[in-house]
Write a protein that holds these residues in place. Structure first.
Motif, mmCIF file in Angstrom:
data_model
loop_
_atom_site.group_PDB
_atom_site.id
_atom_site.type_symbol
_atom_site.label_atom_id
_atom_site.label_comp_id
_atom_site.label_asym_id
_atom_site.label_seq_id
_atom_site.Cartn_x
_atom_site.Cartn_y
_atom_site.Cartn_z
ATOM 1 N N GLU A 114 0.891 -1.416 0.047
ATOM 2 C CA GLU A 114 -0.039 0.000 -0.072
ATOM 3 C C GLU A 114 0.753 1.225 0.021
ATOM 4 O OE1 GLU A 114 -2.764 0.245 3.120
ATOM 5 O OE2 GLU A 114 -3.726 -1.664 2.504
ATOM 6 N N ARG A 115 1.931 1.225 0.665
ATOM 7 C CA ARG A 115 2.833 2.478 0.870
ATOM 8 C C ARG A 115 3.544 2.639 -0.306
ATOM 9 N NH1 ARG A 115 5.459 5.780 5.366
ATOM 10 N NH2 ARG A 115 7.000 7.037 3.839
ATOM 11 N N LEU A 116 3.947 1.531 -1.096
ATOM 12 C CA LEU A 116 4.528 1.773 -2.384
ATOM 13 C C LEU A 116 3.625 2.093 -3.324
ATOM 14 C CD1 LEU A 116 7.202 -1.257 -2.489
ATOM 15 C CD2 LEU A 116 7.625 1.137 -1.676
ATOM 16 N N CYS A 117 2.499 1.308 -3.651
ATOM 17 C CA CYS A 117 1.460 1.930 -4.341
ATOM 18 C C CYS A 117 1.018 3.551 -4.181
ATOM 19 C CB CYS A 117 0.117 1.238 -4.239
ATOM 20 S SG CYS A 117 -0.901 1.183 -5.640
ATOM 21 N N ASP B 269 0.653 -2.865 -10.141
ATOM 22 C CA ASP B 269 1.432 -4.026 -10.643
ATOM 23 C C ASP B 269 3.022 -3.729 -10.366
ATOM 24 O OD1 ASP B 269 -0.373 -5.331 -12.015
ATOM 25 O OD2 ASP B 269 -0.102 -4.876 -13.923
ATOM 26 N N PHE B 270 3.299 -2.530 -10.419
ATOM 27 C CA PHE B 270 4.690 -2.130 -10.237
ATOM 28 C C PHE B 270 4.812 -2.150 -8.766
ATOM 29 C CE2 PHE B 270 4.858 1.176 -13.889
ATOM 30 C CZ PHE B 270 4.938 0.083 -14.838
ATOM 31 N N ALA B 271 3.892 -1.850 -7.827
ATOM 32 C CA ALA B 271 4.074 -1.952 -6.574
ATOM 33 C C ALA B 271 4.288 -3.371 -5.979
ATOM 34 C CB ALA B 271 2.801 -1.237 -5.720
ATOM 35 N N GLN B 272 3.395 -4.240 -6.772
ATOM 36 C CA GLN B 272 3.159 -5.581 -6.158
ATOM 37 C C GLN B 272 4.917 -6.155 -6.622
ATOM 38 O OE1 GLN B 272 0.386 -7.229 -4.986
ATOM 39 N NE2 GLN B 272 1.937 -8.732 -4.539
ATOM 40 N N GLU B 273 5.181 -5.824 -7.809
ATOM 41 C CA GLU B 273 6.520 -6.413 -7.982
ATOM 42 C C GLU B 273 7.739 -5.851 -7.302
ATOM 43 O OE1 GLU B 273 7.075 -6.473 -12.468
ATOM 44 O OE2 GLU B 273 9.183 -7.082 -12.210
ATOM 45 N N ALA B 274 7.465 -4.668 -6.706
ATOM 46 C CA ALA B 274 8.436 -4.030 -6.135
ATOM 47 C C ALA B 274 8.704 -4.669 -4.647
ATOM 48 C CB ALA B 274 8.150 -2.449 -5.998
#
Lengths: 203, 84
Positions: A31-34, A54-59
């Motif tokens: 959540e924080r990254l997203c 998707d990027f946040a999930q992968e990150a």
């Protein structure tokens, strides 16, 4: 982690939770990254909400893989965000220039034909540019010329590296070596950094 | 400016900012979080911070990343204007 908001968690709390594969901590990081990616990249036309999710999930996965390289001088969340931004922008850069031909970029870029300087600024600034053009043509290797020209055309490093079949770090080193050669080439002709700076500022 | 002149102008600026020793993009990523946390707390720049600032002057992609990370983290980097 119960009782404290994720924004109040210490670096140690984040690390412990992620190392324990605590689902709540992993979700809090996602959540924080997203949110961070939405704040920094959400305005871009090439990055929709689904992309950022998707990027946040992968990150998150990338951060989990790199936990052992985290150094405590930085806030954990800033460190994680730096990984998420690198991952996201690399994907967007790769996507934006997927179809670009390196040969076309080079062909369209800096010419080694001295007639190309016709119509340019005259005087000392024009002379310095002419010298720089000569430096590109004469002092650089073909690979250095290729990298410098592609960079000037805005070809992303990751795309260039893939086309040249080398690591992105090797592209940077080639560029650095080329820039050092050109700096020495200019200095040998009397264009030290102060002089060059003054000529560039005199536009 | 002609296209050639724009390229030469850009190249001259990159060449002029070039240092004998530079960190690369992987090293930038290793220290950017520490850098931003120091900026946020108004701490004096370290040698690593100066190396990072030099890197972003010659690497537009890492500059883009620095700005994005700062925005994501809510770190005001207006104080770096003229340095990066």
């Amino acid at each position: 982690m119960s009782g404290a908001k994720a924004s109040d968690w210490s670096n140690e709390a984040w690390l412990a939770g992620l190392r324990a594969r605590d689902a709540d901590v992993i979700e809090a990081l996602r959540e924080r990254l997203c949110l961070g990616l939405q704040a920094s990249l959400g305005h871009r036309a090439d990055a929709g909400d689904a992309d950022l999710d998707d990027f946040a999930q992968e990150a998150v996965l990338r951060v989990m893989d790199k936990l052992d390289s985290y150094r405590s001088e930085a806030r954990f969340t800033t460190w994680a965000m730096s990984i998420a931004v690198r991952l996201s922008l690399t994907k967007l850069r790769r996507r934006s220039r997927k179809a670009v031909s390196l040969d076309a970029s080079v062909a369209a870029s800096l010419s080694d034909d001295s007639n190309a300087t016709e119509g340019m600024t005259h005087g000392a600034r024009g002379e310095m540019f002419e010298l720089l053009r000569q430096g590109v043509a004469q002092a650089l290797t073909e690979r250095q010329r290729q990298v410098i020209m592609a960079e000037l055309e805005g070809v992303p490093q990751v795309v260039l590296a893939e086309q040249l079949k080398v690591a992105p770090g090797a592209v940077y080193k080639t560029s650095h070596d080329a820039r050092k050669k050109l700096k020495a080439y200019l200095a040998d002709a009397g264009y030290d950094p102060v002089t060059v700076g003054e000529l560039l500022a005199a536009r | 400016m002609t296209a050639d002149e724009r390229h030469l102008d850009k190249l001259a600026r990159l060449v002029n900012e070039t240092a004998e020793e530079e960190i690369d993009c992987d090293q930038f990523l290793e220290i950017v979080a520490v850098f931003l946390n120091r900026v946020a707390r108004n701490l004096d720049p370290t040698a690593a911070c100066e190396a990072l600032k030099q890197h972003v002057r010659v690497c537009p992609e890492c500059k883009e990343e620095l700005l994005a990370i700062a925005q994501a983290e809510g770190v005001d980097i207006a104080c770096l204007e003229g340095e990066i």
